[in-house]
Design a protein around this motif. Structure first.
Motif, PDB file in Angstrom:
ATOM      1  N   VAL A  29      27.144  89.413  81.752  1.00 45.68           N
ATOM      2  CA  VAL A  29      28.573  89.537  81.429  1.00 45.68           C
ATOM      3  C   VAL A  29      29.114  90.867  81.948  1.00 45.68           C
ATOM      4  CG1 VAL A  29      30.237  89.808  79.550  1.00 45.68           C
ATOM      5  CG2 VAL A  29      28.527  87.976  79.455  1.00 45.68           C
ATOM      6  N   ALA A  30      28.369  91.940  81.714  1.00 42.29           N
ATOM      7  CA  ALA A  30      28.806  93.261  82.168  1.00 42.29           C
ATOM      8  C   ALA A  30      28.932  93.295  83.693  1.00 42.29           C
ATOM      9  CB  ALA A  30      27.822  94.330  81.694  1.00 42.29           C
ATOM     10  N   ASP A  48      24.003  89.540  78.147  1.00 39.89           N
ATOM     11  CA  ASP A  48      24.923  90.672  78.025  1.00 39.89           C
ATOM     12  C   ASP A  48      25.037  91.443  79.343  1.00 39.89           C
ATOM     13  OD1 ASP A  48      25.364  89.948  75.442  1.00 39.89           O
ATOM     14  OD2 ASP A  48      24.178  91.571  74.540  1.00 39.89           O
ATOM     15  N   ARG A  51      39.994  92.771  91.289  1.00 39.62           N
ATOM     16  CA  ARG A  51      41.373  93.073  90.901  1.00 39.62           C
ATOM     17  C   ARG A  51      41.889  94.295  91.649  1.00 39.62           C
ATOM     18  NH1 ARG A  51      39.418  91.607  85.774  1.00 39.62           N
ATOM     19  NH2 ARG A  51      39.081  93.784  85.189  1.00 39.62           N
ATOM     20  N   ARG A  62      37.854  84.629  86.320  1.00 37.45           N
ATOM     21  CA  ARG A  62      37.000  85.479  85.480  1.00 37.45           C
ATOM     22  C   ARG A  62      36.647  84.772  84.179  1.00 37.45           C
ATOM     23  NH1 ARG A  62      38.700  87.954  81.156  1.00 37.45           N
ATOM     24  NH2 ARG A  62      37.402  89.551  80.170  1.00 37.45           N
ATOM     25  N   CYS A  63      37.637  84.233  83.508  1.00 40.16           N
ATOM     26  CA  CYS A  63      37.386  83.543  82.232  1.00 40.16           C
ATOM     27  C   CYS A  63      36.486  82.334  82.439  1.00 40.16           C
ATOM     28  CB  CYS A  63      38.712  83.120  81.603  1.00 40.16           C
ATOM     29  SG  CYS A  63      39.723  84.488  80.989  1.00 40.16           S
ATOM     30  N   LEU A  96      32.876  83.594  82.933  1.00 40.14           N
ATOM     31  CA  LEU A  96      32.314  84.073  81.666  1.00 40.14           C
ATOM     32  C   LEU A  96      31.998  82.900  80.738  1.00 40.14           C
ATOM     33  CD1 LEU A  96      34.529  87.219  80.927  1.00 40.14           C
ATOM     34  CD2 LEU A  96      32.191  87.155  81.834  1.00 40.14           C
ATOM     35  N   GLU A 121      42.224  86.228  86.832  1.00 40.95           N
ATOM     36  CA  GLU A 121      41.916  86.157  85.406  1.00 40.95           C
ATOM     37  C   GLU A 121      41.392  84.772  85.043  1.00 40.95           C
ATOM     38  OE1 GLU A 121      41.433  87.230  81.422  1.00 40.95           O
ATOM     39  OE2 GLU A 121      41.515  88.364  83.301  1.00 40.95           O
ATOM     40  N   GLU A 130      32.061  91.388  84.664  1.00 37.55           N
ATOM     41  CA  GLU A 130      33.272  92.161  84.368  1.00 37.55           C
ATOM     42  C   GLU A 130      33.501  93.229  85.438  1.00 37.55           C
ATOM     43  OE1 GLU A 130      35.418  91.278  82.393  1.00 37.55           O
ATOM     44  OE2 GLU A 130      34.724  90.773  80.381  1.00 37.55           O
ATOM     45  N   GLU A 131      32.433  93.910  85.829  1.00 37.80           N
ATOM     46  CA  GLU A 131      32.554  94.941  86.861  1.00 37.80           C
ATOM     47  C   GLU A 131      32.961  94.324  88.199  1.00 37.80           C
ATOM     48  OE1 GLU A 131      29.891  98.385  89.121  1.00 37.80           O
ATOM     49  OE2 GLU A 131      29.061  97.321  87.384  1.00 37.80           O
ATOM     50  N   PHE A 162      34.638  91.520  88.762  1.00 36.34           N
ATOM     51  CA  PHE A 162      36.026  91.069  88.765  1.00 36.34           C
ATOM     52  C   PHE A 162      36.991  92.244  88.703  1.00 36.34           C
ATOM     53  CE2 PHE A 162      34.284  86.867  88.054  1.00 36.34           C
ATOM     54  CZ  PHE A 162      35.191  86.063  88.724  1.00 36.34           C
ATOM     55  N   ALA A 163      36.563  93.356  88.119  1.00 24.52           N
ATOM     56  CA  ALA A 163      37.390  94.563  88.148  1.00 24.52           C
ATOM     57  C   ALA A 163      37.542  95.043  89.597  1.00 24.52           C
ATOM     58  CB  ALA A 163      36.767  95.655  87.288  1.00 24.52           C
TER      59      ALA A 163
END
Length: 208
Positions: A190-191, A187, A201, A91-92, A95, A88, A194-195, A197-198
């Motif tokens: 960012v997407a 954008d 995880r 990730r932050c 971003l 996390e 997010e994918e 880092f998902a």
């Protein structure tokens, strides 16, 4: 005494920057292979042996631009807030870099940044030298993830995390080099992050 030491270190860092900036300017103007270390030393007004005391390899003159980011992932993990997982925190941080258009994320369309990226990724010896830096980053991140005792599982995790960050940055740079602007791409970047880092995880729940 400490003031003298601080001034000496400040002057040393100034020389690092001056040598690197001069070299990059020459490389961009004439080409990496066409400029010698002696050319850089002459442009700055020092001897070649003196230059080598600062930079042991010609490629390091370019990669000094990335020096501030060396070990960055390890620092993010080590300095993360209480209750925040390593993934996390990373990730932050990534971003936030996208939002700031940090060149290391690839999401920066400034002409000078694009020129530097072309120099870096378009020169085989620089790409090869870059992997030395990446290996140090990987070792530092593994050390942070493993609390000083990284084993093979921790090293594998560090390698996966840094590979994701590198691929995200390279994809952003590739699309900007093809003509997209950083703002229009934000954008989607960012997407994609997010994918990515998902997926990390899901694959590395120990660090999520």
């Amino acid at each position: 005494m400490s003031d003298t030491g601080g001034l000496r270190e400040h002057k040393k860092q100034q020389m690092y920057r001056k040598l690197s900036d001069t070299a990059v300017e020459l490389f961009l103007d004439k080409g990496f292979e066409q400029v010698t270390v002696a050319d850089v030393a002459t442009a700055v007004g020092i001897s070649k042996p003196t230059l080598f005391r600062y930079f042991p390899a010609k490629e390091d003159l370019v990669l000094h631009r990335l020096a501030d980011h060396e070990g960055e992932s390890a620092r993010v993990v080590a300095q993360r807030p209480c209750g925040c997982s390593p993934l996390e925190a990373l990730r932050c941080h990534f971003l936030d870099g996208l939002a700031r258009r940090d060149p290391v994320t690839g999401l920066n369309d400034h002409a000078a940044v694009l020129a530097f990226h072309r120099l870096l990724y378009g020169t085989p010896s620089l790409v090869a030298r870059l992997y030395t830096y990446l290996e140090r980053d990987e070792a530092a991140l593994a050390d942070a993830l493993g609390a000083g005792t990284p084993g093979i599982r921790v090293r594998l995790a560090a390698g996966q995390i840094l590979a994701v960050r590198r691929i995200l940055a390279q994809e952003n740079w590739r699309r900007i080099a093809a003509g997209q602007s950083a703002d229009s791409l934000h954008d989607e970047a960012v997407a994609a992050a997010e994918e990515a880092f998902a997926q990390l995880r899901a694959g590395l729940p120990r660090y999520a």
